[in-house]
Design a protein around this motif. Structure first.
Motif, PDB file in Angstrom:
ATOM      1  N   ILE A   8       0.843  -1.202   0.000  1.00 23.14           N
ATOM      2  CA  ILE A   8       0.000   0.000   0.000  1.00 23.14           C
ATOM      3  C   ILE A   8       0.878   1.253   0.000  1.00 23.14           C
ATOM      4  O   ILE A   8       0.642   2.187  -0.774  1.00 23.14           O
ATOM      5  N   GLU A   9       1.900   1.283   0.860  1.00 23.20           N
ATOM      6  CA  GLU A   9       2.813   2.434   0.899  1.00 23.20           C
ATOM      7  C   GLU A   9       3.482   2.650  -0.452  1.00 23.20           C
ATOM      8  O   GLU A   9       3.593   3.782  -0.924  1.00 23.20           O
ATOM      9  N   ALA A  10       3.939   1.558  -1.080  1.00 21.31           N
ATOM     10  CA  ALA A  10       4.617   1.672  -2.378  1.00 21.31           C
ATOM     11  C   ALA A  10       3.668   2.259  -3.425  1.00 21.31           C
ATOM     12  O   ALA A  10       4.077   3.090  -4.240  1.00 21.31           O
ATOM     13  N   PHE A  11       2.402   1.837  -3.400  1.00 17.19           N
ATOM     14  CA  PHE A  11       1.419   2.386  -4.331  1.00 17.19           C
ATOM     15  C   PHE A  11       1.194   3.873  -4.066  1.00 17.19           C
ATOM     16  O   PHE A  11       1.273   4.703  -4.975  1.00 17.19           O
ATOM     17  N   LEU A  12       0.891   4.217  -2.814  1.00 21.44           N
ATOM     18  CA  LEU A  12       0.547   5.605  -2.484  1.00 21.44           C
ATOM     19  C   LEU A  12       1.684   6.567  -2.825  1.00 21.44           C
ATOM     20  O   LEU A  12       1.468   7.606  -3.443  1.00 21.44           O
ATOM     21  N   HIS A  13       2.895   6.214  -2.434  1.00 17.36           N
ATOM     22  CA  HIS A  13       4.032   7.108  -2.680  1.00 17.36           C
ATOM     23  C   HIS A  13       4.479   7.055  -4.139  1.00 17.36           C
ATOM     24  O   HIS A  13       4.871   8.069  -4.714  1.00 17.36           O
ATOM     25  N   GLY A  14       4.392   5.865  -4.740  1.00 21.19           N
ATOM     26  CA  GLY A  14       4.823   5.702  -6.128  1.00 21.19           C
ATOM     27  C   GLY A  14       3.972   6.466  -7.115  1.00 21.19           C
ATOM     28  O   GLY A  14       4.475   7.109  -8.035  1.00 21.19           O
ATOM     29  N   GLN A  15       2.633   6.419  -6.912  1.00 19.72           N
ATOM     30  CA  GLN A  15       1.763   7.129  -7.860  1.00 19.72           C
ATOM     31  C   GLN A  15       1.950   8.639  -7.727  1.00 19.72           C
ATOM     32  O   GLN A  15       1.935   9.354  -8.726  1.00 19.72           O
ATOM     33  N   VAL A  16       2.178   9.132  -6.517  1.00 24.31           N
ATOM     34  CA  VAL A  16       2.428  10.574  -6.331  1.00 24.31           C
ATOM     35  C   VAL A  16       3.751  10.961  -6.985  1.00 24.31           C
ATOM     36  O   VAL A  16       3.843  11.982  -7.676  1.00 24.31           O
ATOM     37  N   ASP A  17       4.780  10.133  -6.800  1.00 24.74           N
ATOM     38  CA  ASP A  17       6.082  10.410  -7.405  1.00 24.74           C
ATOM     39  C   ASP A  17       5.969  10.458  -8.930  1.00 24.74           C
ATOM     40  O   ASP A  17       6.494  11.379  -9.566  1.00 24.74           O
ATOM     41  N   CYS A  18       5.269   9.489  -9.506  1.00 25.84           N
ATOM     42  CA  CYS A  18       5.088   9.472 -10.968  1.00 25.84           C
ATOM     43  C   CYS A  18       4.315  10.706 -11.436  1.00 25.84           C
ATOM     44  O   CYS A  18       4.651  11.307 -12.457  1.00 25.84           O
ATOM     45  N   TRP A  19       3.279  11.073 -10.693  1.00 34.29           N
ATOM     46  CA  TRP A  19       2.492  12.271 -11.031  1.00 34.29           C
ATOM     47  C   TRP A  19       3.413  13.492 -11.082  1.00 34.29           C
ATOM     48  O   TRP A  19       3.409  14.247 -12.051  1.00 34.29           O
ATOM     49  N   ASN A  20       4.174  13.680 -10.032  1.00 34.74           N
ATOM     50  CA  ASN A  20       5.012  14.883  -9.932  1.00 34.74           C
ATOM     51  C   ASN A  20       6.106  14.917 -10.992  1.00 34.74           C
ATOM     52  O   ASN A  20       6.517  15.993 -11.414  1.00 34.74           O
ATOM     53  N   PHE A  28      -0.150   5.149 -14.190  1.00 35.81           N
ATOM     54  CA  PHE A  28      -1.197   4.169 -14.482  1.00 35.81           C
ATOM     55  C   PHE A  28      -0.773   2.761 -14.083  1.00 35.81           C
ATOM     56  O   PHE A  28      -1.608   1.969 -13.627  1.00 35.81           O
ATOM     57  N   ALA A  29       0.503   2.439 -14.205  1.00 35.65           N
ATOM     58  CA  ALA A  29       1.001   1.108 -13.806  1.00 35.65           C
ATOM     59  C   ALA A  29       0.783   0.879 -12.312  1.00 35.65           C
ATOM     60  O   ALA A  29       0.439  -0.238 -11.893  1.00 35.65           O
ATOM     61  N   HIS A  30       0.963   1.912 -11.512  1.00 35.91           N
ATOM     62  CA  HIS A  30       0.731   1.785 -10.066  1.00 35.91           C
ATOM     63  C   HIS A  30      -0.740   1.439  -9.798  1.00 35.91           C
ATOM     64  O   HIS A  30      -1.030   0.568  -8.972  1.00 35.91           O
ATOM     65  N   TYR A  31      -1.647   2.106 -10.478  1.00 35.97           N
ATOM     66  CA  TYR A  31      -3.076   1.813 -10.300  1.00 35.97           C
ATOM     67  C   TYR A  31      -3.412   0.391 -10.760  1.00 35.97           C
ATOM     68  O   TYR A  31      -4.126  -0.345 -10.079  1.00 35.97           O
ATOM     69  N   SER A  33      -1.471  -2.152 -10.830  1.00 38.64           N
ATOM     70  CA  SER A  33      -0.833  -3.153  -9.973  1.00 38.64           C
ATOM     71  C   SER A  33      -1.658  -3.504  -8.739  1.00 38.64           C
ATOM     72  O   SER A  33      -1.538  -4.613  -8.220  1.00 38.64           O
ATOM     73  N   VAL A  34      -2.487  -2.584  -8.260  1.00 43.05           N
ATOM     74  CA  VAL A  34      -3.274  -2.834  -7.041  1.00 43.05           C
ATOM     75  C   VAL A  34      -4.758  -3.045  -7.336  1.00 43.05           C
ATOM     76  O   VAL A  34      -5.544  -3.199  -6.404  1.00 43.05           O
ATOM     77  N   SER A  35      -5.135  -3.058  -8.630  1.00 42.01           N
ATOM     78  CA  SER A  35      -6.562  -3.203  -8.947  1.00 42.01           C
ATOM     79  C   SER A  35      -6.809  -4.196 -10.080  1.00 42.01           C
ATOM     80  O   SER A  35      -7.580  -3.895 -10.999  1.00 42.01           O
ATOM     81  N   PRO A  36      -6.212  -5.395 -10.033  1.00 39.66           N
ATOM     82  CA  PRO A  36      -6.437  -6.353 -11.126  1.00 39.66           C
ATOM     83  C   PRO A  36      -7.897  -6.814 -11.225  1.00 39.66           C
ATOM     84  O   PRO A  36      -8.331  -7.254 -12.288  1.00 39.66           O
ATOM     85  N   ASN A  37      -8.655  -6.691 -10.143  1.00 37.79           N
ATOM     86  CA  ASN A  37     -10.056  -7.125 -10.133  1.00 37.79           C
ATOM     87  C   ASN A  37     -11.043  -5.968 -10.187  1.00 37.79           C
ATOM     88  O   ASN A  37     -12.240  -6.173 -10.001  1.00 37.79           O
ATOM     89  N   GLY A  38     -10.545  -4.757 -10.400  1.00 35.41           N
ATOM     90  CA  GLY A  38     -11.451  -3.625 -10.566  1.00 35.41           C
ATOM     91  C   GLY A  38     -11.002  -2.373  -9.845  1.00 35.41           C
ATOM     92  O   GLY A  38     -10.295  -2.431  -8.837  1.00 35.41           O
ATOM     93  N   LEU A  39     -11.409  -1.256 -10.400  1.00 37.22           N
ATOM     94  CA  LEU A  39     -11.078   0.057  -9.862  1.00 37.22           C
ATOM     95  C   LEU A  39     -12.332   0.917  -9.877  1.00 37.22           C
ATOM     96  O   LEU A  39     -13.052   0.959 -10.875  1.00 37.22           O
ATOM     97  N   SER A  40     -12.596   1.582  -8.762  1.00 40.33           N
ATOM     98  CA  SER A  40     -13.657   2.592  -8.747  1.00 40.33           C
ATOM     99  C   SER A  40     -13.090   3.861  -8.134  1.00 40.33           C
ATOM    100  O   SER A  40     -12.301   3.810  -7.190  1.00 40.33           O
TER     101      SER A  40
END
Length: 116
Positions: A8-20, A28-31, A33-40
């Motif tokens: 969870i930490e890797a996702f939260l910090h990684g997606q922010v780092d990629c954004w910046n 998008f890869a971060h999202y 990686s943690v939502s293979p069964n769906g994203l809302s």
């Protein structure tokens, strides 16, 4: 089953780092990686939309304009709450958000509370 806190930490910090850094593929890869069964994704108070279209729109409209500053991030079990300042890149100020993330059996649910 509880998702590993480090994932969870890797996702939260990684997606922010990629954004910046302007790394759309990484973001998008971060999202994915943690939502293979769906994203809302829900902007609280607005109609529900397709989550991937929400991310595409967010990237196109906001990424060039704002840099995310993490104020606080709290992880409890399968959920996280983050307080971010979406700081304007070309002027003073920004937009405060509270973001709630729930990780559940390969599904990610996100709720954005925006303080304009």
């Amino acid at each position: 089953m509880t998702m590993d806190k480090h994932v969870i930490e890797a996702f939260l910090h990684g997606q922010v780092d990629c954004w910046n850094r302007g790394d759309k593929e990484g973001f998008f890869a971060h999202y994915r990686s943690v939502s293979p069964n769906g994203l809302s994704i829900e902007y609280v108070g607005r109609p529900q939309q397709d989550a991937w279209q929400v991310l595409e729109g967010m990237w196109a409209q906001q990424q060039p304009r704002v840099r995310v500053q993490v104020r606080q991030c709290i992880i409890n079990g399968n959920e996280a709450a983050c307080h971010h300042l979406n700081a304007f890149r070309d002027q003073e100020g920004g937009i405060e958000t509270i973001e709630l993330y729930r990780f559940d059996a390969g599904r990610l649910s996100v709720r954005y509370f925006i303080n304009p």
